[in-house]
Design a protein around this motif. Structure first.
Motif, PDB file in Angstrom:
ATOM      1  N   GLN A   1       0.952  -1.057   0.100  1.00 40.78           N
ATOM      2  CA  GLN A   1      -0.037  -0.020   0.010  1.00 40.78           C
ATOM      3  C   GLN A   1       0.941   1.264   0.067  1.00 40.78           C
ATOM      4  OE1 GLN A   1      -3.098   0.086   3.055  1.00 40.78           O
ATOM      5  NE2 GLN A   1      -4.276  -1.629   1.933  1.00 40.78           N
ATOM      6  N   VAL A   2       0.329   2.439  -0.499  1.00 30.29           N
ATOM      7  CA  VAL A   2       1.055   3.573  -0.921  1.00 30.29           C
ATOM      8  C   VAL A   2       0.241   4.583  -0.094  1.00 30.29           C
ATOM      9  CG1 VAL A   2       1.892   5.149  -2.291  1.00 30.29           C
ATOM     10  CG2 VAL A   2       2.132   2.931  -2.970  1.00 30.29           C
ATOM     11  N   MET A   3       0.842   5.452   0.802  1.00 30.83           N
ATOM     12  CA  MET A   3       0.166   6.623   1.431  1.00 30.83           C
ATOM     13  C   MET A   3       0.188   7.664   0.325  1.00 30.83           C
ATOM     14  SD  MET A   3      -1.676   7.596   3.551  1.00 30.83           S
ATOM     15  CE  MET A   3      -2.252   9.004   4.658  1.00 30.83           C
ATOM     16  N   ILE A   4      -0.973   8.192  -0.335  1.00 29.96           N
ATOM     17  CA  ILE A   4      -0.714   9.766  -1.282  1.00 29.96           C
ATOM     18  C   ILE A   4      -1.140  10.803  -0.554  1.00 29.96           C
ATOM     19  CG2 ILE A   4      -1.656  10.530  -3.331  1.00 29.96           C
ATOM     20  CD1 ILE A   4      -0.354   7.517  -3.996  1.00 29.96           C
ATOM     21  N   PRO A   5      -0.152  11.579  -0.365  1.00 30.06           N
ATOM     22  CA  PRO A   5      -0.472  12.742   0.453  1.00 30.06           C
ATOM     23  C   PRO A   5      -1.304  13.809  -0.219  1.00 30.06           C
ATOM     24  CG  PRO A   5       1.924  12.888  -0.603  1.00 30.06           C
ATOM     25  CD  PRO A   5       1.048  11.697  -0.652  1.00 30.06           C
ATOM     26  N   PRO A   6      -2.131  14.518   0.590  1.00 29.46           N
ATOM     27  CA  PRO A   6      -3.084  15.436  -0.028  1.00 29.46           C
ATOM     28  C   PRO A   6      -2.148  16.528  -0.913  1.00 29.46           C
ATOM     29  CG  PRO A   6      -3.240  15.659   2.334  1.00 29.46           C
ATOM     30  CD  PRO A   6      -2.250  14.646   2.007  1.00 29.46           C
ATOM     31  N   VAL A   8      -1.076  16.004  -4.106  1.00 34.73           N
ATOM     32  CA  VAL A   8      -0.063  15.682  -5.206  1.00 34.73           C
ATOM     33  C   VAL A   8      -0.771  15.851  -6.507  1.00 34.73           C
ATOM     34  CG1 VAL A   8       1.043  13.932  -3.698  1.00 34.73           C
ATOM     35  CG2 VAL A   8      -1.099  13.220  -5.202  1.00 34.73           C
ATOM     36  N   SER A   9      -0.352  15.887  -7.700  1.00 31.84           N
ATOM     37  CA  SER A   9      -0.611  16.110  -8.834  1.00 31.84           C
ATOM     38  C   SER A   9      -0.035  15.313  -9.958  1.00 31.84           C
ATOM     39  CB  SER A   9      -0.817  17.531  -9.389  1.00 31.84           C
ATOM     40  OG  SER A   9       0.658  18.068  -9.468  1.00 31.84           O
ATOM     41  N   LYS A  24      21.929  -7.147  -7.224  1.00 34.75           N
ATOM     42  CA  LYS A  24      22.830  -8.061  -8.067  1.00 34.75           C
ATOM     43  C   LYS A  24      23.453  -8.819  -6.851  1.00 34.75           C
ATOM     44  CE  LYS A  24      24.196  -6.172 -12.501  1.00 34.75           C
ATOM     45  NZ  LYS A  24      25.190  -6.055 -13.121  1.00 34.75           N
ATOM     46  N   TYR A  25      23.316  -9.960  -6.865  1.00 34.07           N
ATOM     47  CA  TYR A  25      24.153 -11.003  -5.905  1.00 34.07           C
ATOM     48  C   TYR A  25      23.526 -10.871  -4.709  1.00 34.07           C
ATOM     49  CZ  TYR A  25      27.546 -10.603  -9.691  1.00 34.07           C
ATOM     50  OH  TYR A  25      28.181 -10.629 -10.998  1.00 34.07           O
ATOM     51  N   ASN A  26      21.908 -10.848  -4.435  1.00 36.88           N
ATOM     52  CA  ASN A  26      21.160 -10.735  -3.317  1.00 36.88           C
ATOM     53  C   ASN A  26      21.490  -9.466  -2.607  1.00 36.88           C
ATOM     54  OD1 ASN A  26      19.672 -13.025  -3.729  1.00 36.88           O
ATOM     55  ND2 ASN A  26      21.055 -14.295  -2.632  1.00 36.88           N
ATOM     56  N   GLY A  27      21.780  -8.402  -3.345  1.00 39.06           N
ATOM     57  CA  GLY A  27      22.099  -7.230  -2.683  1.00 39.06           C
ATOM     58  C   GLY A  27      20.734  -6.267  -2.181  1.00 39.06           C
ATOM     59  N   VAL A  28      20.842  -5.246  -1.753  1.00 41.10           N
ATOM     60  CA  VAL A  28      19.809  -4.504  -1.190  1.00 41.10           C
ATOM     61  C   VAL A  28      18.729  -4.159  -2.155  1.00 41.10           C
ATOM     62  CG1 VAL A  28      19.175  -2.339  -0.055  1.00 41.10           C
ATOM     63  CG2 VAL A  28      21.348  -3.631   0.676  1.00 41.10           C
ATOM     64  N   GLY A  29      17.683  -4.200  -2.070  1.00 40.53           N
ATOM     65  CA  GLY A  29      16.423  -4.019  -3.120  1.00 40.53           C
ATOM     66  C   GLY A  29      16.806  -2.412  -3.359  1.00 40.53           C
ATOM     67  N   GLY A  30      16.343  -2.078  -4.629  1.00 41.13           N
ATOM     68  CA  GLY A  30      16.230  -0.886  -5.196  1.00 41.13           C
ATOM     69  C   GLY A  30      14.961  -0.263  -4.613  1.00 41.13           C
ATOM     70  N   ASP A  31      14.788   0.995  -5.004  1.00 40.76           N
ATOM     71  CA  ASP A  31      13.655   1.906  -4.789  1.00 40.76           C
ATOM     72  C   ASP A  31      12.472   1.430  -5.727  1.00 40.76           C
ATOM     73  OD1 ASP A  31      15.060   2.909  -2.556  1.00 40.76           O
ATOM     74  OD2 ASP A  31      15.563   4.680  -3.680  1.00 40.76           O
ATOM     75  N   LEU A  32      11.324   1.595  -5.407  1.00 38.46           N
ATOM     76  CA  LEU A  32      10.137   1.546  -6.168  1.00 38.46           C
ATOM     77  C   LEU A  32       9.674   2.909  -6.374  1.00 38.46           C
ATOM     78  CD1 LEU A  32       7.988   0.249  -7.629  1.00 38.46           C
ATOM     79  CD2 LEU A  32       6.637  -0.054  -5.263  1.00 38.46           C
ATOM     80  N   ILE A  33       9.415   3.539  -7.550  1.00 36.49           N
ATOM     81  CA  ILE A  33       9.068   4.971  -7.872  1.00 36.49           C
ATOM     82  C   ILE A  33       7.566   4.765  -8.239  1.00 36.49           C
ATOM     83  CG2 ILE A  33       9.446   7.019  -9.036  1.00 36.49           C
ATOM     84  CD1 ILE A  33      11.770   6.255  -7.282  1.00 36.49           C
ATOM     85  N   VAL A  34       6.725   5.422  -7.558  1.00 37.29           N
ATOM     86  CA  VAL A  34       5.403   5.645  -7.935  1.00 37.29           C
ATOM     87  C   VAL A  34       4.995   6.875  -8.674  1.00 37.29           C
ATOM     88  CG1 VAL A  34       2.811   5.211  -7.065  1.00 37.29           C
ATOM     89  CG2 VAL A  34       4.663   3.888  -5.883  1.00 37.29           C
ATOM     90  N   LEU A  35       4.642   6.859  -9.928  1.00 37.35           N
ATOM     91  CA  LEU A  35       4.362   8.032 -10.556  1.00 37.35           C
ATOM     92  C   LEU A  35       2.919   8.378 -10.559  1.00 37.35           C
ATOM     93  CD1 LEU A  35       5.410  10.127 -12.417  1.00 37.35           C
ATOM     94  CD2 LEU A  35       5.006   8.678 -14.425  1.00 37.35           C
ATOM     95  N   ILE A  36       2.682   9.507 -10.039  1.00 35.16           N
ATOM     96  CA  ILE A  36       1.111   9.998 -10.145  1.00 35.16           C
ATOM     97  C   ILE A  36       0.723  10.393 -11.289  1.00 35.16           C
ATOM     98  CG2 ILE A  36      -0.579  11.624  -8.918  1.00 35.16           C
ATOM     99  CD1 ILE A  36       1.021   9.604  -6.644  1.00 35.16           C
TER     100      ILE A  36
END
Length: 137
Positions: A1-6, A8-9, A24-36
């Protein structure tokens, strides 16, 4: 779930740290970018934190004025249309718009008046307009 702040546009985005693909090689997960991306509204057009409603009124309402119920984002309110209003004039409902992103400020609802001019008349209506025309000539 993603909290959408009041406020946003379209074009804003939310970055969710570590929620993207694993590195790579079980490294740290990257970021997920949610485009509004906003959906168009049936009545309102967004202009930053202000919203615009185009409202068609009758010729007689424009001449003598009226109190009209109009939709807002939070229900209906009464709007006073002053006598003699011209088509294209914008009336303002303060605080009836959208919140500004990262602020407590709220925009306004703008109501653009569009005066409808009838294209057909009854015989009596035509006589009344002809009388008015003679009195203003």
């Amino acid at each position: 779930q993603v909290m959408i702040p009041p406020g946003v546009s379209s074009g804003n985005y939310i970055s969710l740290k570590g929620q993207g693909d694993a590195g790579k090689y079980n490294g740290v997960g990257g970021d997920l970018i949610v485009l509004i991306e906003e959906k168009k509204h049936e009545y309102f057009e967004r202009h930053d934190e202000n919203i615009l409603l185009e409202l068609q009124i009758g010729f007689t309402q424009a001449v003598i004025g009226d109190k009209i119920e109009v939709p807002t984002l939070n229900g209906r309110v009464k709007l006073t249309v002053p006598p003699g209003i011209q088509s294209g004039k914008i009336l303002r409902l303060r605080g009836k718009g959208l919140p500004q992103l990262n602020s407590k400020s709220i925009g306004d609802q703008l109501v653009r008046i569009l005066v409808y001019t009838p294209t057909s008349f009854t015989k009596r209506e035509k006589e009344i307009f002809e009388e008015l025309l003679q009195n203003h000539s």
